[in-house]
Enzyme design. Structure first.
Site, PDB file in Angstrom:
ATOM      1  N   LYS A  53      14.443 -41.894  48.181  1.00 26.17           N
ATOM      2  CA  LYS A  53      13.535 -40.757  48.342  1.00 26.17           C
ATOM      3  C   LYS A  53      13.410 -40.378  49.815  1.00 26.17           C
ATOM      4  O   LYS A  53      13.477 -39.202  50.176  1.00 26.17           O
ATOM      5  CB  LYS A  53      12.156 -41.100  47.760  1.00 26.17           C
ATOM      6  N   GLN A  97       4.473 -45.585  45.369  1.00 29.77           N
ATOM      7  CA  GLN A  97       5.487 -46.066  44.433  1.00 29.77           C
ATOM      8  C   GLN A  97       4.866 -47.055  43.452  1.00 29.77           C
ATOM      9  O   GLN A  97       4.167 -47.990  43.847  1.00 29.77           O
ATOM     10  CB  GLN A  97       6.643 -46.724  45.217  1.00 29.77           C
ATOM     11  N   ASP A 120       3.743 -36.538  43.025  1.00 32.45           N
ATOM     12  CA  ASP A 120       4.256 -37.183  41.813  1.00 32.45           C
ATOM     13  C   ASP A 120       3.673 -36.546  40.552  1.00 32.45           C
ATOM     14  O   ASP A 120       4.155 -36.788  39.452  1.00 32.45           O
ATOM     15  CB  ASP A 120       3.860 -38.667  41.804  1.00 32.45           C
TER      16      ASP A 120
HETATM   17  N1  GUN Z   1       7.996 -45.715  39.541  1.00 32.26           N
HETATM   18  C1  GUN Z   1       8.962 -45.351  38.678  1.00 32.26           C
HETATM   19  N2  GUN Z   1       9.180 -44.031  38.762  1.00 32.26           N
HETATM   20  C2  GUN Z   1       8.337 -43.561  39.692  1.00 32.26           C
HETATM   21  C3  GUN Z   1       8.096 -42.265  40.231  1.00 32.26           C
HETATM   22  O1  GUN Z   1       8.691 -41.259  39.854  1.00 32.26           O
HETATM   23  N3  GUN Z   1       7.158 -42.207  41.191  1.00 32.26           N
HETATM   24  C4  GUN Z   1       6.475 -43.286  41.608  1.00 32.26           C
HETATM   25  N4  GUN Z   1       5.551 -43.119  42.548  1.00 32.26           N
HETATM   26  N5  GUN Z   1       6.657 -44.489  41.142  1.00 32.26           N
HETATM   27  C5  GUN Z   1       7.592 -44.621  40.186  1.00 32.26           C
END
Ligand code: GUN
Length: 291
Positions: A53, A97, A120
């Site tokens: 990311k 995350q 998100d």
């Molecule tokens: N854990 C698994 N997928 C995601 C996501 O798209 N965003 C976040 N913040 N955590 C995750």
């Protein structure tokens, strides 16, 4: 034989679009969009996602930094960090995350992120806005899937979609996007307690697998010609690989590709699109905070 939906290539296109938009935005005198990623602990999969990311954000011209904390960080301390990011006018997007260590209440943390910075789309206010058809942000993975479907001209209106999995990150928001006006799918959400699952999945024109079980979806569960989207990223042991494992999806790709009309690979399918959508959300947050 199914046609491949190349998420990596599509994501490269979306990322180039975002990069051009960011360039235009900064050329107009604005500071670059700013994303702060919060990573807690040393879950190797999470660390790998976060690296992806941050790298993609930087390549798009977004000011991205990862704040990495020890797994033992007290919940109150993490909430204090988020509060600081909320108050910082120089920060447009905040991503925590998941999963978080067991001693931290995930819902409390999600609730602490300012909805305007919740790139998100996990905050209940943003989930609610999505459900009533007035989204502020689009949830990254489901939005990436919609983009794949749209960019291949795949028809959804009036068709049957089956979503396998009811998570807050994928299953539930996916079902909601498929229900939106203009998308107009007829949606069934299945999960581990669904009875006679294969009978339901065989009805699906669009099958979205997000259950987190390696190669769970077999060819017998798929309608001939169906669009099969594989959200799963599962590590399976493989002694022939340098790392000792390889990644497989929730779909038995080899068998299902013989039967489906369209299929996404793992890796190189949904994952790259999730990241591309995060960049879009971050730019959108920056634009709005400036307005
Ligand atoms: N854990 C698994 N997928 C995601 C996501 O798209 N965003 C976040 N913040 N955590 C995750």
């Amino acid at each position: 034989m199914a046609q491949l939906i190349d998420g990596k290539a599509l994501a490269a296109g979306v990322r180039a679009e975002v990069r051009a938009d960011v360039e235009a935005w900064t050329a107009a005198g604005h500071r670059p969009p700013c994303l702060r990623v919060v990573l807690v602990g040393d879950n190797p999969a999470s660390a790998s996602y976060v690296r992806g990311k941050q790298k993609a954000a930087l390549e798009a011209g977004i000011d991205a930094q990862t704040l990495h904390f020890d797994a033992s960080i007290p919940e109150a301390e993490l909430l204090r960090v988020i509060d600081e990011l909320n108050r910082d006018d120089g920060v447009d997007g905040i991503l925590v995350q998941l999963p978080l260590p067991g001693h931290i209440d995930e819902q409390k943390v999600i609730l602490a992120v300012a909805p305007e910075k919740d790139v998100d789309c996990f905050h209940p206010v943003n989930v609610g806005k999505l459900v009533i058809g007035e989204p502020r942000f689009l949830p990254c993975t489901p939005a990436g899937i919609m983009e794949m479907i749209r960019r291949h001209g795949i028809e959804t209106r009036g068709r049957r979609a089956v979503v396998l999995g009811r998570s807050n990150i994928v299953g539930k928001p996916m079902a909601n996007l498929l229900l939106q006006k203009g998308v107009d799918a007829t949606v069934t959400v299945c999960h581990s307690r669904t009875r006679d699952l294969p009978a339901l999945t065989r009805e699906a024109d669009l099958l979205i697998a997000a259950i987190g079980r390696a190669r769970f979806v077999t060819a017998e569960m798929v309608k001939p010609g169906a669009v099969v989207i594989d959200v799963g990223i599962n590590r399976v042991e493989d002694a022939t690989r340098p790392r000792g494992y390889r990644l497989v999806g929730d779909v038995d790709f080899e068998a299902v590709q013989e039967k489906a009309g369209w299929i996404t690979p793992v890796p190189g399918g949904v994952g790259p699109m999730t990241i591309a959508m995060l960049l879009k959300n971050t730019l959108a947050a920056a634009r709005r905070s400036d307005a």
